[in-house]
Design an enzyme around this catalytic site. Structure first.
Site, mmCIF file in Angstrom:
data_model
loop_
_atom_site.group_PDB
_atom_site.id
_atom_site.type_symbol
_atom_site.label_atom_id
_atom_site.label_comp_id
_atom_site.label_asym_id
_atom_site.label_seq_id
_atom_site.Cartn_x
_atom_site.Cartn_y
_atom_site.Cartn_z
ATOM 1 N N GLN A 205 -80.647 7.900 16.457
ATOM 2 C CA GLN A 205 -81.047 9.020 16.911
ATOM 3 C C GLN A 205 -79.446 9.607 17.659
ATOM 4 O O GLN A 205 -79.257 10.154 18.343
ATOM 5 C CB GLN A 205 -81.567 8.200 18.316
ATOM 6 C CG GLN A 205 -83.572 7.900 17.441
ATOM 7 C CD GLN A 205 -83.886 7.136 19.358
ATOM 8 O OE1 GLN A 205 -84.583 6.209 19.493
ATOM 9 N NE2 GLN A 205 -83.865 8.237 19.867
ATOM 10 N N PHE A 236 -87.722 5.753 19.007
ATOM 11 C CA PHE A 236 -88.954 4.914 19.505
ATOM 12 C C PHE A 236 -88.356 5.236 20.814
ATOM 13 O O PHE A 236 -88.294 4.079 21.941
ATOM 14 C CB PHE A 236 -90.530 4.574 20.164
ATOM 15 C CG PHE A 236 -90.865 4.735 18.506
ATOM 16 C CD1 PHE A 236 -91.784 6.263 18.841
ATOM 17 C CD2 PHE A 236 -91.185 4.396 17.476
ATOM 18 C CE1 PHE A 236 -92.998 6.473 18.301
ATOM 19 C CE2 PHE A 236 -92.313 4.559 16.542
ATOM 20 C CZ PHE A 236 -92.840 5.844 16.542
ATOM 21 N N GLU A 240 -81.049 4.618 19.931
ATOM 22 C CA GLU A 240 -81.158 5.385 20.312
ATOM 23 C C GLU A 240 -78.855 4.876 20.849
ATOM 24 O O GLU A 240 -78.166 4.954 20.553
ATOM 25 C CB GLU A 240 -81.134 5.757 22.354
ATOM 26 C CG GLU A 240 -80.425 6.560 23.057
ATOM 27 C CD GLU A 240 -80.550 6.613 23.984
ATOM 28 O OE1 GLU A 240 -81.985 7.314 24.397
ATOM 29 O OE2 GLU A 240 -79.611 7.700 24.740
ATOM 30 N N ARG A 318 -84.423 5.801 35.973
ATOM 31 C CA ARG A 318 -85.521 6.951 35.816
ATOM 32 C C ARG A 318 -87.094 6.254 36.208
ATOM 33 O O ARG A 318 -87.778 6.876 36.477
ATOM 34 C CB ARG A 318 -85.429 7.436 34.123
ATOM 35 C CG ARG A 318 -86.919 8.122 34.134
ATOM 36 C CD ARG A 318 -86.777 7.986 32.267
ATOM 37 N NE ARG A 318 -85.903 9.680 32.098
ATOM 38 C CZ ARG A 318 -85.592 10.819 32.052
ATOM 39 N NH1 ARG A 318 -87.374 11.188 32.222
ATOM 40 N NH2 ARG A 318 -84.683 11.648 32.005
ATOM 41 N N ARG A 350 -89.502 4.898 24.605
ATOM 42 C CA ARG A 350 -89.762 5.787 24.453
ATOM 43 C C ARG A 350 -90.975 6.108 26.336
ATOM 44 O O ARG A 350 -91.156 4.908 27.085
ATOM 45 C CB ARG A 350 -91.224 6.334 24.210
ATOM 46 C CG ARG A 350 -91.962 7.598 23.813
ATOM 47 C CD ARG A 350 -93.218 7.508 22.798
ATOM 48 N NE ARG A 350 -93.088 9.152 22.200
ATOM 49 C CZ ARG A 350 -94.270 9.071 21.492
ATOM 50 N NH1 ARG A 350 -94.683 7.933 20.618
ATOM 51 N NH2 ARG A 350 -94.333 9.957 20.535
ATOM 52 N N PHE A 352 -88.334 6.054 28.421
ATOM 53 C CA PHE A 352 -87.067 5.538 29.147
ATOM 54 C C PHE A 352 -86.860 4.456 30.896
ATOM 55 O O PHE A 352 -86.520 5.274 31.386
ATOM 56 C CB PHE A 352 -86.678 6.792 29.374
ATOM 57 C CG PHE A 352 -85.048 6.332 29.097
ATOM 58 C CD1 PHE A 352 -84.278 5.755 28.008
ATOM 59 C CD2 PHE A 352 -83.955 6.711 30.376
ATOM 60 C CE1 PHE A 352 -82.964 5.180 28.192
ATOM 61 C CE2 PHE A 352 -82.710 6.035 30.328
ATOM 62 C CZ PHE A 352 -81.936 5.954 29.230
ATOM 63 N N THR A 450 -80.911 12.499 33.186
ATOM 64 C CA THR A 450 -80.008 12.305 34.102
ATOM 65 C C THR A 450 -78.772 12.228 34.241
ATOM 66 O O THR A 450 -78.051 12.549 34.914
ATOM 67 C CB THR A 450 -80.733 10.826 34.749
ATOM 68 O OG1 THR A 450 -80.397 9.799 33.587
ATOM 69 C CG2 THR A 450 -82.388 11.579 34.925
ATOM 70 N N ALA A 519 -84.614 11.428 25.120
ATOM 71 C CA ALA A 519 -85.138 12.305 26.668
ATOM 72 C C ALA A 519 -86.154 13.797 25.959
ATOM 73 O O ALA A 519 -85.933 14.294 27.225
ATOM 74 C CB ALA A 519 -83.970 12.508 27.676
ATOM 75 N N GLU A 721 -92.110 12.487 25.136
ATOM 76 C CA GLU A 721 -92.284 11.706 25.666
ATOM 77 C C GLU A 721 -93.578 11.446 26.910
ATOM 78 O O GLU A 721 -95.019 10.302 27.216
ATOM 79 C CB GLU A 721 -90.898 11.119 26.755
ATOM 80 C CG GLU A 721 -89.939 10.564 25.444
ATOM 81 C CD GLU A 721 -88.568 9.531 26.779
ATOM 82 O OE1 GLU A 721 -87.991 11.278 27.222
ATOM 83 O OE2 GLU A 721 -88.600 8.925 26.616
#
Ligand code: MTE
Ligand code: HPA
Ligand code: MOS
Length: 769
Positions: A205, A236, A240, A318, A350, A352, A450, A519, A721
């Protein structure tokens, strides 16, 4: 008549690869033709969760058939690290110590993949082991380190408001983790180039991060590394950061041997050696009054982060950002505890961390409802954000776009919530074995990374002289439909059919310095960047038309595959050809950054989110109180995607997210043995939802009156998400069914996942009480 182009925005066209997905012709990395002489790598993994490597005898590995080389930490030309945080806490190959069962120690390079994976089993490794700290509770009890600085959010005075509240409940909830179970596992292939260059294909990703990690591992600069990804078979969040190790190993081996090298772990090893959703323990103290109004909350969210930081900082942040969900908390203190454990380093998944925070928040609502003997929906309504004095989040962002009340009202009516709840209560009075439960839960999810600097994107658009278009942007396609939606934006900008546009693989040499596609912001960011690029080309074409045909700029229009210049109409292709002959530049880059967001983590204050996405779901379940088994009978969803760019794709995202969320909360259970071995490392022991687990009735609707108040691409909202958390309604419906066995007097406090086993135990516990 204004004829519509095919595939513009706000059209429900199919995913650009749908026909290839279903006919098996979509090319995933393992399908890419291997260059002649491609070698295959396989990882050797630790069988100790915490300790020192006393000796590592790799002789048998080296002598195994087909083996070309065995790589250890000493073969890494650059840095032995793929940590995405700069904390240097994530070795490619163990540096003498091992921190989790399954940690990579070495890699075999062989002529075939099968030879490599067989040889990897032949290592003889001795360890000096210590007892591992595996889970949140033992980590806390033993004063485990934190992998990163914890976050505190504070507003008002929670301590005195709790003391003065008419009622107060303290409790704790265990919230399970989750394996991503993408259909395509991790995989990378590296092809060496001249000098220091290398091309890396990776299922990732985040191509830009792979570029940097490979560069560090090889000891070369970013401009020598080119990373490409056409599509993933699901990410998903699991791709990342977690692809870096595989990409680095492939690149190291490829440069050392001057051959293409591919690496693809078996599913078991993928599950053991790569990070998952963080499991949490939420401890809460909530003060409220007889009306169910929350006065104060003090809560701590402790997470199993694994042996390194990875994304655990922003994930646990988060979680705190979503503990309030849709509810105003007048006095609040929330703390995160990102605990270091001897397990694989947990990562993005998903939502996060948001789902875990929200689930903890919703548990408090349930506690209040059961304590007061009220429908939890009433408690929810009582506490919704809205209006002056009731719109400030625990992180001091003003909620100024809430549409949750209207969504909940509409869904309550369309799903016949009241009637069905009454019917379930009635049914439970007389049904001895089967019990029903129903629940309506809301979702508010903050959109933006964020980490503010991640909220940027680039695009590259080429118009060729035959009038066809190539579109490239920094976002990656993992099945979510990003390539389709961004192409729709470009089709709309040029007013040409989408068949005119080819989306090409994401590559770091086409669009640099990209963010992870994560995100949920892929379309928001890349859609805007692509529109920017298209608008630049359009402007050049307009300037050209003005000069060439002597018309006012307002007289030049792009309309239904044509360019209208005053009274004349040209086909887009003809007009582009003329522009080319007149030396108009037909290629442009585009850029976008999200405005108006900022976040001061040390102060715990700011506006980290550009906007919120909302939704709500009603779930109805029936449980068997003798076995703990259950069905999800019916689910009704009303979800907000602003003005949808593509309703078909957005609905697919809502359905998929819901079912994935349901899996997380019901059947997907991760289990480690005492020595730290993940025992649930295959579908035989790890139960993801299958077709027969889907809700028997599944009514999914998008809010058709919503429009993003913020200037997002075509006023749409992110969708990837937020709907995951709609599945919380399933857990709460199960909870009601369980509560019925004790006349709804006590909150069943189901931990998640609520497996049939857990349901049965809860039923027995409540009956016993
Ligand atoms: N949908 C599919 N089919 N496959 C995926 O891997 N990932 C989810 C979501 N939907 C995913 C998916 C996650 S975790 C995110 S953050 C978003 O898609 C990312 O894509 P987007 O930003 O383009 O929505
Ligand atoms: N969401 C998803 N991925 C991320 C984030 C986030 O907020 N921050 C860094 N990576
Ligand atoms: Mo999604 S967890 O932000 O990749």
């Amino acid at each position: 008549m204004n004829k519509q182009i095919k595939g513009g925005t706000h059209q429900s066209i199919e995913h650009e690869s749908a026909h290839k997905h279903v006919s098996g012709r979509a090319e995933y990395l393992d399908d890419v033709i291997e260059p002649a002489g491609t070698l295959h790598a396989y990882l050797g993994l630790s069988t100790c969760a915490n300790g020192k490597i006393k000796s590592m005898d790799l002789d048998a590995v080296r002598k195994a058939p087909g083996v070309v080389d065995v790589l250890t930490k000493d073969d890494i030309p650059g840095e032995n690290d793929v940590s995405p945080t700069g904390l240097h806490d994530e070795p490619i190959f163990a540096r003498g110590e091992v921190h989790f069962y399954g940690q990579p120690l070495f890699a075999v390079v062989a002529k075939t993949r099968d030879q490599a994976r067989r040889a990897a089993q032949l290592a003889k490794v001795e360890y000096i082991s210590e007892a591992p700290l595996l889970d949140v509770k033992s980590a806390k009890a033993n004063g485990a380190e934190l992998v990163t600085k914890p976050l505190k959010l504070k507003r008002g005075d929670a301590v005195s408001a709790l003391e003065n509240a008419p009622m107060r409940i303290k409790g704790e909830m265990e919230i399970g983790g989750q394996d991503h179970f993408y259909l395509e596992g991790h995989i990378a292939m590296a092809i060496p180039g001249e000098d220091d260059e290398v091309t890396v294909f990776s299922s990732t990703q985040h191509p830009t991060e792979i570029q940097h990690m490979v560069g560090h591992a090889l000891g070369v600069s970013a401009n020598a590394v080119n990373v490409q990804v056409r599509r993933m078979g699901g990410g998903f969040g699991g791709k990342e950061t977690q692809g870096s190790l595989f990409a680095a190993v492939a690149a190291i081996a490829a440069k050392k041997h001057g051959a293409a090298v591919k690496i693809r772990p078996d599913r078991d090893d993928d599950m053991v050696a790569t990070g998952k959703r963080h499991d949490f323990v939420a401890s809460y103290d909530v003060g409220f009054d007889e009306a169910g109004k929350i006065h104060a909350i003090d809560a701590e969210f402790a997470a199993r982060c694994g042996f390194s930081a990875d994304l655990s900082g922003p994930v646990t942040d988060r979680a705190l950002f979503h503990a309030d969900n849709c509810y105003f908390i007048p006095n609040v203190e929330l703390r995160s505890q990102p605990l270091k454990t001897n397990t694989v380093s947990n990562t993005a998944f998903r939502g996060f961390g948001g789902p875990q925070g929200m689930l903890g928040g919703e548990r408090m609502i349930e506690e209040i409802a059961y304590a007061l003997g009220k429908d939890p929906l009433e408690i929810r309504r009582t506490n919704f954000y809205g209006g002056e004095g009731k719109n400030l989040t625990p992180y001091h962002q003003v909620v100024d776009d809430s549409i949750i009340e209207r969504i909940v009202d509409e869904l309550e009516a369309s799903a016949d919530y009241k009637e069905r709840r009454d019917a379930a209560l009635e049914f439970n009075k007389t049904s001895r074995v089967l019990k029903r439960g129903i629940s309506l839960t809301p979702v508010k999810f903050g959109i933006s990374f964020t980490a503010t600097w991640y909220n940027q994107a680039g695009a590259l658009v080429h118009v060729y002289s035959d009038g066809t278009i190539q579109l490239n942007h920094g976002g990656t396609e993992m099945g979510q439909g990003l390539y389709t939606k961004v192409a729709q934006v470009v089709a709309d900008e040029f007013q040409v059919d989408i068949s005119t546009i080819k989306v090409t693989a994401t590559r770091t040499d086409k669009v640099p310095n990209t963010s992870a596609t994560a995100a949920s912001s892929g379309t928001d960011l890349n859609g805007m960047a692509a529109a920017d690029a298209a608008q630049k080309i359009k402007q050049r074409l307009i300037d050209f038309a003005v000069k060439e045909y002597d018309v006012a700029p307002e007289k030049v229009r792009f309309d239904n595959n044509q360019v209208i210049v005053g009274e004349q109409a040209f086909s887009f292709a003809d007009f582009v050809k003329t522009a080319y002959m007149n030396r108009v530049q037909l290629s442009a880059t585009g850029f976008y950054k999200t405005p108006d967001i900022h976040w001061d983590r040390d102060a715990g204050k700011g506006t980290p989110f550009y906007y919120f996405a909302y939704g709500a779901a009603v779930s109805e379940v029936v449980i068997d109180t003798l076995t703990g088994e259950y069905f999800v009978e019916r689910v009704d969803v009303l979800h907000d995607v602003g003005r949808s760019i593509n309703e078909a794709i957005d609905k697919g995202q809502v359905e998929g997210a819901f079912v994935q969320g349901m899996g997380w909360l019901t059947t997907e259970e991760l289990w480690w043995s005492k020595d730290g071995q993940l025992k649930t490392h295959a579908p035989s022991t790890y139960k993801i939802p299958v077709a027969s687990d889907r809700p028997r009735q599944f009514n999914v609707n998008l809010v058709n009156w919503s429009e993003n108040k913020k200037r997002t691409i075509r006023r749409s909202k992110a969708v990837g998400e937020p709907p995951f958390m709609l599945a919380i309604s399933v857990l709460e419906a199960l909870s009601m069914a369980v509560a019925s066995v004790a006349d709804y007097k006590t909150c069943p406090k189901l931990d998640s996942p609520a497996t049939p086993e857990r349901i049965l135990m809860a039923v027995q516990r409540l009956k016993g009480e």
